[in-house]
Write an enzyme that holds these catalytic residues in place. Sequence first.
Site, mmCIF file in Angstrom:
data_model
loop_
_atom_site.group_PDB
_atom_site.id
_atom_site.type_symbol
_atom_site.label_atom_id
_atom_site.label_comp_id
_atom_site.label_asym_id
_atom_site.label_seq_id
_atom_site.Cartn_x
_atom_site.Cartn_y
_atom_site.Cartn_z
ATOM 1 C CD GLU A 37 -2.761 -0.983 2.553
ATOM 2 O OE1 GLU A 37 -2.632 -0.023 3.331
ATOM 3 O OE2 GLU A 37 -3.527 -1.933 2.757
ATOM 4 C CB CYS A 46 1.989 7.189 3.863
ATOM 5 S SG CYS A 46 2.326 5.886 5.053
ATOM 6 C CB CYS A 95 4.903 -5.442 9.538
ATOM 7 S SG CYS A 95 6.014 -4.769 10.796
ATOM 8 C CB CYS A 135 1.937 -3.201 16.513
ATOM 9 S SG CYS A 135 3.680 -2.735 16.476
ATOM 10 C CB CYS A 195 -0.610 -2.721 13.237
ATOM 11 S SG CYS A 195 -0.002 -2.473 11.575
ATOM 12 C CB CYS A 210 -1.146 0.964 8.417
ATOM 13 S SG CYS A 210 0.188 -0.135 8.392
HETATM 14 S S1 SF4 Z 1 2.547 -0.555 13.453
HETATM 15 FE FE1 SF4 Z 1 2.242 -2.239 12.014
HETATM 16 S S2 SF4 Z 1 3.646 -1.838 10.331
HETATM 17 FE FE2 SF4 Z 1 4.295 -0.544 12.051
HETATM 18 S S3 SF4 Z 1 5.843 -1.791 13.148
HETATM 19 FE FE3 SF4 Z 1 3.871 -2.234 14.141
HETATM 20 S S4 SF4 Z 1 3.097 -4.072 13.070
HETATM 21 FE FE4 SF4 Z 1 4.715 -3.176 11.788
#
Ligand code: SF4
Length: 343
Positions: A90, A103, A110, A114, A117, A334
């Site tokens: 994206e 962005c 990833c 988190c 996310c 995101c």
């Molecule tokens: S917010 Fe999402 S993209 Fe950013 S480091 Fe944490 S898991 Fe990875």
Amino acid sequence: MNLFGMTLGALQEQFAELGQPKFRARQTAEWMYQRGARTFGEMTNLSKELRQKLSAQHEILRPEEQARLDSADGLTTKLLLRFADGTAVETVLMRQPYGNSICISSQAGCNMGCKFCASTLHGMERDLTTGEMFAQALHIQDFLREEGSGVDTVVVMGSGEPLMNYEALLGFLHLMHEPYALGMGYRNFTISTSGIVPGIYRLMEEGIPVNLSISLHAPNDALRSELMPINRKYPLRDVVEAGRAYGERTKRRVTYEYILIDHLNDGEEHARELCSLLSGQLASVNLIPINPVVERNLLRPSPERIRHFETMLQSRHINVTVRREMGTDIDAACGQLRNRHMN
Ligand code: SF4
């Protein structure tokens, strides 16, 4: 061989092998990076013979636009770009009052885990290359050029942890800065990290004044480790100390991102802890009311709670803003568009 994403030096090596002078490499770079050429045939100031030779041996590989969503207010455009191997990422354009901000993603997916996310739900597919990061920026630059404008600022805040893909990130920053590419000043970049402490120190030593944005999201280790597993490796105090050092050395203000989650990290005690953590530091806090993740019971605080948290920080002389929401009607959070594509 794919020439797209190569620096001028690397292009010159390729052209030397073809028995061509260096200035031909620069002309080609300018066609690819400044004039949107996608084929060698378009490069009309190269001889026909050279264009044929280039077409026979090389290619200009750009990602395909797999999906494009425009917000109803026309200010936000979200793209899903697909590379030759099928990997999709994206990229977002936000038309801000101060200019066009994009962005970009640094990894496909990833693995930082988190909790709030969507980019981490499928883990990490792979690192992106310098050329793939650059291609995201150029894709948007190309269509902005047709509107008579261009990219003004870049945040590396899409999917991925940029400091875990360090070499490619650095290559991207340098390439964007080069006069034969976009010629952008380093001050127009912001790197967003979940708090990779050695990466912050390494970036600090590069001598390039890029802005740093650190995702905090909690004011103590217990809560932060729950929300962001990386905190077990790099605890809060070390992260904030690295942020302080970065700000002092580069003279750039460090921004701490803080997602506000209803009755989880948005209480008065959290505001007080956050203030004492950051006291004495040239820093600002960006409060981001969460895009609710209903499955995980992570909900958005009421406007009153958000306002109260902000006021508490202000009363303790912390520079604070609440992020203006953009593109919520097109899943601007995101990773959501990519996940839909993968599903
Ligand atoms: S917010 Fe999402 S993209 Fe950013 S480091 Fe944490 S898991 Fe990875």
